[in-house]
Design a protein around this motif. Structure first.
Motif, PDB file in Angstrom:
ATOM      1  N   SER A  76       0.834  -1.372   0.021  1.00 31.77           N
ATOM      2  CA  SER A  76       0.103  -0.099  -0.087  1.00 31.77           C
ATOM      3  C   SER A  76       1.037   1.021   0.063  1.00 31.77           C
ATOM      4  N   HIS A  77       1.865   1.214   0.741  1.00 31.43           N
ATOM      5  CA  HIS A  77       2.891   2.539   0.956  1.00 31.43           C
ATOM      6  C   HIS A  77       3.822   2.490  -0.211  1.00 31.43           C
ATOM      7  N   PHE A  78       4.117   3.562  -0.846  1.00 32.96           N
ATOM      8  CA  PHE A  78       5.299   3.830  -1.554  1.00 32.96           C
ATOM      9  C   PHE A  78       5.009   3.156  -3.108  1.00 32.96           C
ATOM     10  N   ASN A  79       3.747   2.573  -3.208  1.00 34.43           N
ATOM     11  CA  ASN A  79       3.596   1.899  -4.529  1.00 34.43           C
ATOM     12  C   ASN A  79       3.091   2.696  -5.692  1.00 34.43           C
ATOM     13  N   ARG A  80       3.897   2.809  -6.833  1.00 37.30           N
ATOM     14  CA  ARG A  80       3.403   3.477  -7.878  1.00 37.30           C
ATOM     15  C   ARG A  80       3.720   2.533  -9.259  1.00 37.30           C
ATOM     16  N   GLU A  81       3.341   1.392  -8.888  1.00 32.67           N
ATOM     17  CA  GLU A  81       3.563   0.282  -9.953  1.00 32.67           C
ATOM     18  C   GLU A  81       2.765   0.577 -11.160  1.00 32.67           C
ATOM     19  N   THR A  82       1.373   0.668 -10.837  1.00 32.60           N
ATOM     20  CA  THR A  82       0.331   1.014 -11.699  1.00 32.60           C
ATOM     21  C   THR A  82      -0.297   2.623 -11.622  1.00 32.60           C
TER      22      THR A  82
ATOM     23  N   ALA B 212      15.368   6.136 -10.979  1.00 26.06           N
ATOM     24  CA  ALA B 212      14.546   7.202 -11.771  1.00 26.06           C
ATOM     25  C   ALA B 212      15.018   7.768 -12.804  1.00 26.06           C
ATOM     26  N   GLU B 213      16.470   7.856 -13.075  1.00 26.89           N
ATOM     27  CA  GLU B 213      16.936   8.413 -14.022  1.00 26.89           C
ATOM     28  C   GLU B 213      16.769   7.627 -15.329  1.00 26.89           C
ATOM     29  N   ASN B 214      16.402   6.592 -15.058  1.00 26.48           N
ATOM     30  CA  ASN B 214      16.437   5.533 -16.469  1.00 26.48           C
ATOM     31  C   ASN B 214      15.023   5.425 -16.794  1.00 26.48           C
ATOM     32  N   GLY B 215      13.893   6.128 -16.111  1.00 24.37           N
ATOM     33  CA  GLY B 215      12.584   5.671 -16.402  1.00 24.37           C
ATOM     34  C   GLY B 215      11.814   5.617 -15.029  1.00 24.37           C
ATOM     35  N   PRO B 216      10.743   5.460 -15.033  1.00 21.53           N
ATOM     36  CA  PRO B 216       9.682   5.402 -13.956  1.00 21.53           C
ATOM     37  C   PRO B 216       9.796   4.200 -13.090  1.00 21.53           C
ATOM     38  N   VAL B 217       9.913   4.412 -11.729  1.00 19.91           N
ATOM     39  CA  VAL B 217      10.198   3.223 -10.687  1.00 19.91           C
ATOM     40  C   VAL B 217       8.951   2.856 -10.100  1.00 19.91           C
ATOM     41  N   ASP B 218       8.758   1.637  -9.518  1.00 14.51           N
ATOM     42  CA  ASP B 218       7.492   1.068  -9.099  1.00 14.51           C
ATOM     43  C   ASP B 218       7.264   1.492  -7.514  1.00 14.51           C
ATOM     44  N   VAL B 219       8.321   1.868  -6.932  1.00 19.69           N
ATOM     45  CA  VAL B 219       8.282   2.094  -5.471  1.00 19.69           C
ATOM     46  C   VAL B 219       9.120   3.531  -5.076  1.00 19.69           C
ATOM     47  N   VAL B 220       8.492   4.250  -4.426  1.00 17.72           N
ATOM     48  CA  VAL B 220       9.267   5.564  -4.215  1.00 17.72           C
ATOM     49  C   VAL B 220       9.072   5.883  -2.550  1.00 17.72           C
TER      50      VAL B 220
END
Length: 334
Positions: free
Chosen positions: A101-107, A177-185
């Motif tokens: 739930s936390h830090f999730n930016r997968e979708t 993140a310099e190479n593209g979106p990341v799933d967890v921040v």
């Protein structure tokens, strides 16, 4: 003791809901063998349920003692309860989906849920700040009880604010993140990835710093400090020194200052990526200074000659009794 009927009802309802979700999460721990980031998948909602239940009960009782701006206090408590409920719905919903739930930016959907959680946390914190301000403005007869509630609420607000350190991207996440979106921040741990070796029951990292430790300790000052005051009141019949309000007030100041110092220490330790149970020389030295300072403060509090206020008695008042300046709960909630 103040009757629970005078306590903030939406917060009581939320606390009851957290008992239900806690029981449900405990069942999940027994029957669901899935794991997520190195721990049982139902462990997070179980911990959050217990923590939020204690926090809600403390706030519900605390608001029964406030003597100013009762309508604003009611709304602040209700906002805290609603925000906490939304957060728990998302946490449990993500468990059913098998997602963090936390830090999730997968979708996009996961990111939207996490953004909603971020908003609810800010709203909850704002409500808690409002309650803390109201307590500083309230006139509570017993000074030791008044300052216990004020310091407890202030430290709880600071502890909650420390949670804002966790969503910050780690150095590894910034590089990725310099190479593209990341799933967890964001992360709970400092210096090590989340999901590594951890302490039993708490799940705190044993190989690196863990920002959940100061977050937890700070938020629960709202339970620890009032319990300390209740212990002082309970001991007063057996220890005459504690019957004096001024002595109890000094001890409350000593305990609150020590608690704040410990909070600063464990935050510093976590930010340096150091496990709680593996302090280095610097941490031990500061910790020893905190213990020495606490001992000196207690000694001064007990050794100084109390200055009893006119009209004070040897019997300490019940710090849990509601102070409404003669107004009933029904009158103040109207």
């Amino acid at each position: 003791m103040s009757s629970w009927r005078s306590w903030h009802r939406p917060l009581l309802l939320f606390a009851a809901l957290m008992i239900v979700t806690g029981i449900g999460s405990a069942v999940g721990l027994l029957v669901d063998d899935r794991t997520l980031t190195g721990s049982p998948i139902w462990f997070k909602p179980f911990k959050f349920s217990l923590s939020l239940m204690m926090y809600a009960l403390s706030l519900a009782w605390t608001l029964s003692l406030a003597t100013r701006a009762h309508r604003l206090a009611w709304w602040a408590g209700t906002v805290v309860a609603a925000a906490g409920a939304v957060e728990m719905v998302i946490i449990i919903g993500q468990v059913f989906r098998g997602k963090i739930s936390h830090f999730n930016r997968e979708t996009p959907f996961d990111a939207a849920l996490y953004d909603i959680m971020a908003v609810t946390i800010v709203v909850l914190w704002t409500g808690a700040v409002t309650i803390a301000v109201l307590l500083f403005r309230s006139r509570i007869e017993d000074r030791a009880a008044a300052w216990t509630l004020r310091f407890g609420s202030l430290l709880a607000v600071i502890g909650a604010a420390l949670g804002f350190l966790m969503p910050q991207p780690t150095p590894e996440q910034r590089a990725a993140a310099e190479n593209g979106p990341v799933d967890v921040v964001g992360a709970h741990s400092v210096g090590v990835p989340d999901g590594g070796p951890s302490m039993p029951l708490t799940g705190w990292s044993t190989t690196g710093g863990d920002l959940r430790i100061p977050h937890f300790v700070g938020m629960h000052a709202l339970q620890v400090l009032p319990l300390l005051l209740l212990a002082l009141v309970a001991l007063a019949p057996h220890l005459p020194r504690l019957r004096d309000e001024t002595v109890r007030l000094r001890l409350v100041f000593a305990a609150s200052g020590t608690y704040a110092a410990v909070l600063v220490l464990i935050t510093w330790q976590a930010l340096r990526g150091q496990p709680l149970l593996e302090p280095d020389t610097a941490t031990l030295a500061v910790g020893a200074a905190v213990v020495l300072g606490a001992a000196l403060a207690v000694g001064v509090s007990l050794g100084s000659t109390p200055r009893t206020r006119p009209g004070a008695t040897d019997t300490p008042p019940d710090p849990t009794a509601p102070q409404r300046n003669g107004r009933t709960h029904e009158e103040t909630s109207a």
